[in-house]
Design an enzyme around this catalytic site. Structure first.
Site, short mmCIF file in Angstrom:
data_model
loop_
_atom_site.label_atom_id
_atom_site.label_comp_id
_atom_site.label_asym_id
_atom_site.label_seq_id
_atom_site.Cartn_x
_atom_site.Cartn_y
_atom_site.Cartn_z
N LYS A 170 0.70 -1.50 0.95
CA LYS A 170 -0.17 -0.04 0.30
C LYS A 170 0.79 1.59 0.20
CE LYS A 170 -1.66 3.56 2.18
NZ LYS A 170 -1.50 4.72 1.63
N GLU A 379 10.51 16.33 14.12
CA GLU A 379 10.87 16.58 13.06
C GLU A 379 10.22 17.01 11.96
OE1 GLU A 379 9.33 12.72 10.57
OE2 GLU A 379 11.58 12.42 9.91
P1 NAP Z 1 2.19 8.63 7.54
O1 NAP Z 1 0.53 8.99 7.90
O2 NAP Z 1 2.97 7.98 8.35
O3 NAP Z 1 2.41 7.81 5.93
C1 NAP Z 1 3.01 6.54 5.68
C2 NAP Z 1 1.99 5.58 5.47
O4 NAP Z 1 1.74 5.09 5.28
C3 NAP Z 1 1.37 5.79 4.00
O5 NAP Z 1 1.18 5.39 3.07
C4 NAP Z 1 0.12 6.54 4.26
O6 NAP Z 1 -1.31 6.53 3.43
C5 NAP Z 1 -0.22 5.48 5.14
N1 NAP Z 1 -1.31 5.48 6.46
C6 NAP Z 1 -1.50 6.83 7.04
N2 NAP Z 1 -1.90 6.21 7.96
C7 NAP Z 1 -2.35 5.19 8.62
C8 NAP Z 1 -2.94 4.27 9.53
N3 NAP Z 1 -4.12 4.26 9.82
N4 NAP Z 1 -2.98 2.51 9.10
C9 NAP Z 1 -1.72 2.13 7.78
N5 NAP Z 1 -1.35 2.99 7.29
C10 NAP Z 1 -1.80 4.50 7.46
O7 NAP Z 1 3.10 10.07 6.92
P2 NAP Z 1 2.13 11.10 6.15
O8 NAP Z 1 1.23 11.72 6.79
O9 NAP Z 1 2.91 11.01 4.37
O10 NAP Z 1 3.30 12.46 6.57
C11 NAP Z 1 3.70 13.29 8.00
C12 NAP Z 1 4.64 13.18 8.62
O11 NAP Z 1 5.76 11.77 8.91
C13 NAP Z 1 6.04 14.16 8.11
O12 NAP Z 1 5.62 15.23 8.02
C14 NAP Z 1 7.18 13.46 8.12
O13 NAP Z 1 7.56 14.21 9.79
C15 NAP Z 1 6.88 12.21 8.56
N6 NAP Z 1 7.38 11.00 7.64
C16 NAP Z 1 8.15 10.34 8.13
C17 NAP Z 1 8.40 9.48 6.97
C18 NAP Z 1 9.79 8.63 7.35
O14 NAP Z 1 10.50 8.19 6.55
N7 NAP Z 1 10.71 8.23 8.65
C19 NAP Z 1 8.14 9.35 5.33
C20 NAP Z 1 7.18 9.81 5.40
C21 NAP Z 1 6.81 10.93 6.57
P3 NAP Z 1 -1.54 7.75 2.76
O15 NAP Z 1 -0.50 8.03 2.32
O16 NAP Z 1 -2.68 7.84 2.68
O17 NAP Z 1 -1.21 9.06 4.61
#
Ligand code: NAP
Ligand code: MG
Length: 472
Positions: A170, A379
């Protein structure tokens, strides 16, 4: 605009169960460049069923056969290099030169390492009167973010396939187009039907359904700590293996005697790359009080060279951030930094000059940052660097380790020995010594709240294996 329909399930592109779609937006133009289906629990069910059905055959395939398919996958990705780079630039906003060199080429390299490791890994060992078999964990649910969209897919799928696991992916809703290209490459590589399956969709719907699915043996997640914590809790409740690659707030420690200009310039470049959207970015620069003012000056001048611009222009070094929400988040942190008393020496929260559209953020550097400030702790995930002052090596180690995260870092000193001695004191998963080169075989992952497990190389492969011992 391309309207895609279909999920890649059981070796075919099939219609999604529901009618809902996700619009993919180019963050530089704010225009919709495509749509993909928003998967539901029904799509996840179908994908997991296909992965389960394919598991016995793939798990029993000789390692040489799995290696051959991964080699073909490497070739199929390499052949799509320009299409991959253009796609990541369009849906993420990364500068084209960075998309080519990193977003396209790095996953090709990683796929290549697993073609080799699949063939060479000792899937059996002898221990006294035992034969220990290293067997695949089973069906893997992979949930990936948008910041290095293809790399994060390959860093999970390639080792899982090398281990003999089957996968349901996903990908992030912001970057589903490159995930579709990946599925095409998998098909072209002759990977058997059901071994790899793609369900595009939203996190709380498709992602959650995958994380909770009883037919999944392991979940591998990369993304925010907030979502990672939930995924870990679900896996704990189900007694299921989980791998989490979460956030970071890594320290770049510049010790007295280091080449200050080089260390600061490379440190700034590390933070500005990919518009700061890198979990392992060295977002806290630690400089000795005696060199502090000079370092701040060098950093401000270096940051000013990252002029925000059109990511399709090969000369651009800083593109937009991924979406409007991310821009709000990042500029909110910049405002907080100012409110809490840090000194803005480059950039700021206002839109860059002359920019009328696109989710751009100015390359920003804060001086006078203290360890208790929000911008030193959280972060930000944008082009924002915080420079902190330390008095001696003990002080530097204390500040560097004063973080709930521990993903990455750097140490610069007069020689590698001094830098290495300091690196041993750091509570973090990776440290670059005096500008050490990236190694795609080195284990990557977090101490503390930066995660659980390691990716890449042989350590990344063993994450997808479980052991069975036979006594004779
Ligand atoms: P995120 O919500 O954690 O997204 C990562 C993945 O998880 C995406 O595929 C997302 O889908 C999915 N996801 C979201 N909610 C979920 C749930 N309840 N159950 C299962 N999967 C779920 O991250 P983001 O919203 O894109 O970014 C938010 C913040 O996270 C950023 O600003 C950054 O600080 C941090 N981040 C960190 C990394 C890293 O590499 N460590 C990468 C990205 C972001 P969707 O795309 O549909 O939301
Ligand atoms: Mg999200």
């Amino acid at each position: 605009m391309q309207a895609h329909n279909g999920m890649y399930i059981d070796g075919q592109w099939r219609p999604a169960a529901g009618a809902e779609t996700i619009e993919v937006v180019d963050p530089a133009t704010e225009e919709i460049i495509g749509t993909v289906p928003a998967g539901t629990a029904e799509d996840v069910d179908a994908a997991v069923a296909a992965a389960r059905a394919a598991l016995p055959g793939w798990a029993a395939a000789p390692p040489a056969e799995r290696a051959a398919r991964l080699g073909a996958l490497h070739d199929a990705l390499a052949a799509r290099r320009e299409e991959i780079a253009a796609t990541v630039t369009a849906e993420l906003g990364a500068p084209l030169s960075f998309s080519q060199a990193v977003h396209a080429d790095l996953p090709v390299t990683v796929a290549g390492t697993y073609a080799k490791l699949a063939a060479e890994h000792p899937f059996e060992e002898r221990l006294g009167n035992s034969r220990v078999l290293h067997e695949p964990v089973g069906v893997v649910g992979a949930i990936t973010p948008w910041n290095y969209p293809l790399h994060q897919i390959v860093a999970k799928v390639a080792p899982a396939l090398a281990a003999g696991c089957t996968v349901v992916l996903k990908p992030a809703e912001d970057t589903p187009l490159v995930a579709r290209l990946f599925a095409e490459a998998v098909a072209e590589a002759g990977v058997p039907a059901g071994v790899f399956n793609l369900v595009t969709g939203r996190g709380p719907v498709a992602g959650q359904a995958l994380a909770e699915h009883g037919g999944v043996d392991m979940v591998s997640f990369t993304g925010s700590t907030a979502v990672g914590r939930r995924i870990g809790a679900i896996a704990g409740g189900a007694v299921r293996r989980v791998a989490l690659e979460l956030g970071g707030k890594s320290a770049n420690v510049i010790l007295p005697g280091a080449d200050l200009v080089k260390a600061v310039k490379i440190g700034v470049g590390n933070v500005m790359a990919n518009a700061g959207q890198t979990c392992s970015a060295w977002t806290r620069m630690l400089v000795h009080a005696d060199h502090y003012d000079e370092a701040v000056e060098i950093a401000a001048a270096a940051a000013a060279k990252y002029v925000p611009g059109d990511p399709t222009d090969p000369a651009t070094r800083l593109g937009p951030v991924v979406n409007a929400g991310q821009r709000e988040r990042v500029t909110g942190y910049i405002r907080t930094g100012i409110e809490e008393g840090a000194t803005l020496v480059a950039g700021g929260a206002d839109a860059p000059e002359g920019v009328e559209r696109g989710y751009y953020v100015r390359p920003t550097v804060f001086a006078g940052v203290t360890p208790d400030m929000t911008i030193a702790r959280e972060e930000i995930f944008g082009p924002v660097l915080s420079i902190l002052r330390y008095q001696d090596a003990d002080d530097a180690a204390r500040i560097a380790n004063d973080s709930e995260y521990g993903l990455s870092g750097a140490v610069w000193a007069a020689d590698d020995e001094t830098a290495t001695a300091f690196a041993r004191r750091l509570q973090t998963g990776q440290v670059d010594i005096n500008g050490g080169r990236f190694n795609p075989l080195a284990p990557f992952g977090g101490y503390k709240r930066s995660g659980v497990g390691r990716e890449l190389g042989p350590h990344g492969l063993t994450e997808y294996l479980q052991t069975k011992s036979l006594q004779f």
